[in-house]
Design a protein around this motif. Structure first.
Motif, PDB file in Angstrom:
ATOM      1  N   HIS A   5       1.070  -1.121  -0.010  1.00  0.00           N
ATOM      2  CA  HIS A   5      -0.059   0.056   0.050  1.00  0.00           C
ATOM      3  C   HIS A   5       0.964   1.207   0.112  1.00  0.00           C
ATOM      4  CE1 HIS A   5      -2.957   2.777   0.929  1.00  0.00           C
ATOM      5  NE2 HIS A   5      -2.374   3.471   1.902  1.00  0.00           N
ATOM      6  N   LEU A   6       0.711   2.128  -0.820  1.00  0.00           N
ATOM      7  CA  LEU A   6       1.292   3.248  -0.922  1.00  0.00           C
ATOM      8  C   LEU A   6       0.394   4.633  -0.401  1.00  0.00           C
ATOM      9  CD1 LEU A   6       2.865   3.281  -4.623  1.00  0.00           C
ATOM     10  CD2 LEU A   6       4.067   2.991  -2.379  1.00  0.00           C
ATOM     11  N   GLY A   7       1.034   5.353   0.561  1.00  0.00           N
ATOM     12  CA  GLY A   7       0.329   6.490   0.658  1.00  0.00           C
ATOM     13  C   GLY A   7       0.103   7.501  -0.554  1.00  0.00           C
ATOM     14  N   GLU A   8      -0.408   8.448  -0.619  1.00  0.00           N
ATOM     15  CA  GLU A   8      -0.454   9.434  -1.722  1.00  0.00           C
ATOM     16  C   GLU A   8       0.834  10.080  -1.960  1.00  0.00           C
ATOM     17  OE1 GLU A   8      -2.519  13.817  -3.185  1.00  0.00           O
ATOM     18  OE2 GLU A   8      -2.460  13.041  -0.911  1.00  0.00           O
ATOM     19  N   PHE A   9       1.334  10.536  -0.835  1.00  0.00           N
ATOM     20  CA  PHE A   9       2.666  11.242  -1.204  1.00  0.00           C
ATOM     21  C   PHE A   9       3.834  10.309  -1.275  1.00  0.00           C
ATOM     22  CE2 PHE A   9       6.333  13.792   0.767  1.00  0.00           C
ATOM     23  CZ  PHE A   9       6.494  14.880  -0.229  1.00  0.00           C
ATOM     24  N   GLU A  10       3.611   9.288  -0.795  1.00  0.00           N
ATOM     25  CA  GLU A  10       4.589   8.093  -1.375  1.00  0.00           C
ATOM     26  C   GLU A  10       4.467   7.642  -3.061  1.00  0.00           C
ATOM     27  OE1 GLU A  10       5.439   5.054   2.651  1.00  0.00           O
ATOM     28  OE2 GLU A  10       3.378   4.917   1.337  1.00  0.00           O
ATOM     29  N   GLU A  11       3.104   7.677  -3.221  1.00  0.00           N
ATOM     30  CA  GLU A  11       3.301   7.431  -4.809  1.00  0.00           C
ATOM     31  C   GLU A  11       3.613   8.551  -5.620  1.00  0.00           C
ATOM     32  OE1 GLU A  11      -0.701   6.354  -7.657  1.00  0.00           O
ATOM     33  OE2 GLU A  11      -0.968   6.562  -5.757  1.00  0.00           O
ATOM     34  N   ILE A  12       3.304   9.811  -5.066  1.00  0.00           N
ATOM     35  CA  ILE A  12       3.622  11.043  -5.648  1.00  0.00           C
ATOM     36  C   ILE A  12       5.145  11.014  -5.901  1.00  0.00           C
ATOM     37  CG2 ILE A  12       3.994  13.368  -5.634  1.00  0.00           C
ATOM     38  CD1 ILE A  12       0.988  13.420  -4.760  1.00  0.00           C
ATOM     39  N   VAL A  13       5.890  10.728  -4.872  1.00  0.00           N
ATOM     40  CA  VAL A  13       7.370  10.733  -4.819  1.00  0.00           C
ATOM     41  C   VAL A  13       8.073   9.612  -5.909  1.00  0.00           C
ATOM     42  CG1 VAL A  13       9.524  10.322  -3.367  1.00  0.00           C
ATOM     43  CG2 VAL A  13       7.498  11.813  -2.698  1.00  0.00           C
ATOM     44  N   LEU A  14       7.332   8.666  -5.698  1.00  0.00           N
ATOM     45  CA  LEU A  14       7.856   7.383  -6.656  1.00  0.00           C
ATOM     46  C   LEU A  14       7.660   7.559  -7.956  1.00  0.00           C
ATOM     47  CD1 LEU A  14       6.885   3.865  -4.837  1.00  0.00           C
ATOM     48  CD2 LEU A  14       9.042   4.777  -5.199  1.00  0.00           C
ATOM     49  N   LEU A  15       6.623   8.180  -8.296  1.00  0.00           N
ATOM     50  CA  LEU A  15       6.338   8.689  -9.801  1.00  0.00           C
ATOM     51  C   LEU A  15       7.110   9.822 -10.028  1.00  0.00           C
ATOM     52  CD1 LEU A  15       2.246   8.773  -9.573  1.00  0.00           C
ATOM     53  CD2 LEU A  15       3.609   7.225 -11.218  1.00  0.00           C
ATOM     54  N   THR A  16       7.589  10.575  -9.367  1.00  0.00           N
ATOM     55  CA  THR A  16       8.394  11.803  -9.513  1.00  0.00           C
ATOM     56  C   THR A  16       9.976  11.264  -9.632  1.00  0.00           C
ATOM     57  OG1 THR A  16       6.980  13.255  -8.459  1.00  0.00           O
ATOM     58  CG2 THR A  16       9.146  14.096  -8.883  1.00  0.00           C
ATOM     59  N   ILE A  30      11.583  17.972  -5.431  1.00  0.00           N
ATOM     60  CA  ILE A  30      10.758  18.733  -4.865  1.00  0.00           C
ATOM     61  C   ILE A  30      10.061  19.775  -6.009  1.00  0.00           C
ATOM     62  CG2 ILE A  30      10.629  21.160  -3.345  1.00  0.00           C
ATOM     63  CD1 ILE A  30      12.244  19.501  -1.621  1.00  0.00           C
ATOM     64  N   ASP A  31      11.254  20.275  -6.779  1.00  0.00           N
ATOM     65  CA  ASP A  31      10.803  21.287  -8.171  1.00  0.00           C
ATOM     66  C   ASP A  31       9.828  20.630  -8.948  1.00  0.00           C
ATOM     67  OD1 ASP A  31      12.483  23.319  -6.952  1.00  0.00           O
ATOM     68  OD2 ASP A  31      14.098  22.591  -8.267  1.00  0.00           O
ATOM     69  N   TYR A  77      21.261  10.664  -5.260  1.00  0.00           N
ATOM     70  CA  TYR A  77      20.181  10.366  -6.275  1.00  0.00           C
ATOM     71  C   TYR A  77      19.730   9.288  -6.159  1.00  0.00           C
ATOM     72  CZ  TYR A  77      23.121  13.741  -9.096  1.00  0.00           C
ATOM     73  OH  TYR A  77      23.488  14.861  -9.370  1.00  0.00           O
ATOM     74  N   PHE A  78      18.470   9.185  -6.524  1.00  0.00           N
ATOM     75  CA  PHE A  78      17.463   8.183  -6.034  1.00  0.00           C
ATOM     76  C   PHE A  78      17.162   7.551  -7.360  1.00  0.00           C
ATOM     77  CE2 PHE A  78      17.266  10.590  -2.464  1.00  0.00           C
ATOM     78  CZ  PHE A  78      17.313   9.892  -1.290  1.00  0.00           C
ATOM     79  N   GLN A  79      16.643   6.286  -7.435  1.00  0.00           N
ATOM     80  CA  GLN A  79      16.109   5.473  -8.454  1.00  0.00           C
ATOM     81  C   GLN A  79      15.163   4.292  -8.141  1.00  0.00           C
ATOM     82  OE1 GLN A  79      19.567   4.326 -10.730  1.00  0.00           O
ATOM     83  NE2 GLN A  79      19.783   2.551  -9.646  1.00  0.00           N
ATOM     84  N   LEU A  80      14.418   3.935  -8.845  1.00  0.00           N
ATOM     85  CA  LEU A  80      13.273   2.962  -8.681  1.00  0.00           C
ATOM     86  C   LEU A  80      14.244   1.626  -8.636  1.00  0.00           C
ATOM     87  CD1 LEU A  80      10.245   4.081 -10.644  1.00  0.00           C
ATOM     88  CD2 LEU A  80      10.370   4.013  -8.166  1.00  0.00           C
ATOM     89  N   THR A  81      13.716   0.739  -7.612  1.00  0.00           N
ATOM     90  CA  THR A  81      14.236  -0.682  -7.725  1.00  0.00           C
ATOM     91  C   THR A  81      13.114  -1.360  -8.772  1.00  0.00           C
ATOM     92  OG1 THR A  81      13.056  -1.385  -6.090  1.00  0.00           O
ATOM     93  CG2 THR A  81      15.305  -0.457  -5.453  1.00  0.00           C
TER      94      THR A  81
END
Length: 108
Positions: A5-16, A30-31, A77-81
């Motif tokens: 389960h992803l919270g709304e902000f978690e989902e937004i951050v992953l998508l970004t 953030i930008d 730097y972050f990247q999706l696994t």
């Protein structure tokens, strides 16, 4: 239904992070959120969510090179696994299932 389960902000951050690809670090995330969603984001709340997502295994991070512009400080730097991509895909499918179930808004 997925156990993830992803919270709304978690989902937004992953998508970004996915949108930014190789340029996903704190300020760029953030930008991007503020520009695309017209939503104010504090660095503290972002850092908390990034750490949580990394702990869950959805993101991984590495440090970039030190630069004089940043006073020798390195960017993280972050990247999706692979797991993070899977969770995002499951979340998208769940959302689309709900959207498509609305009788007068169905997109077929």
């Amino acid at each position: 239904m997925s156990k993830n389960h992803l919270g709304e902000f978690e989902e937004i951050v992953l998508l970004t992070v996915a949108v930014l690809a190789d340029e996903a670090y704190g300020i760029s995330i953030i930008d991007e959120i503020e520009t695309r969603l017209n939503r104010s984001v504090s660095i503290g709340s972002l850092q908390t969510v990034l750490r949580r997502l990394e702990k869950k295994g959805y993101l991984e991070s590495n440090l970039g090179e030190a630069t004089s512009v940043r006073g020798g400080k390195r960017k993280r730097y972050f990247q999706l696994t692979t797991y993070g991509k899977k969770v995002l895909q499951e979340t998208k499918e769940q959302r689309m299932s709900l959207w498509n179930a609305i009788p007068d808004l169905s997109i077929n």
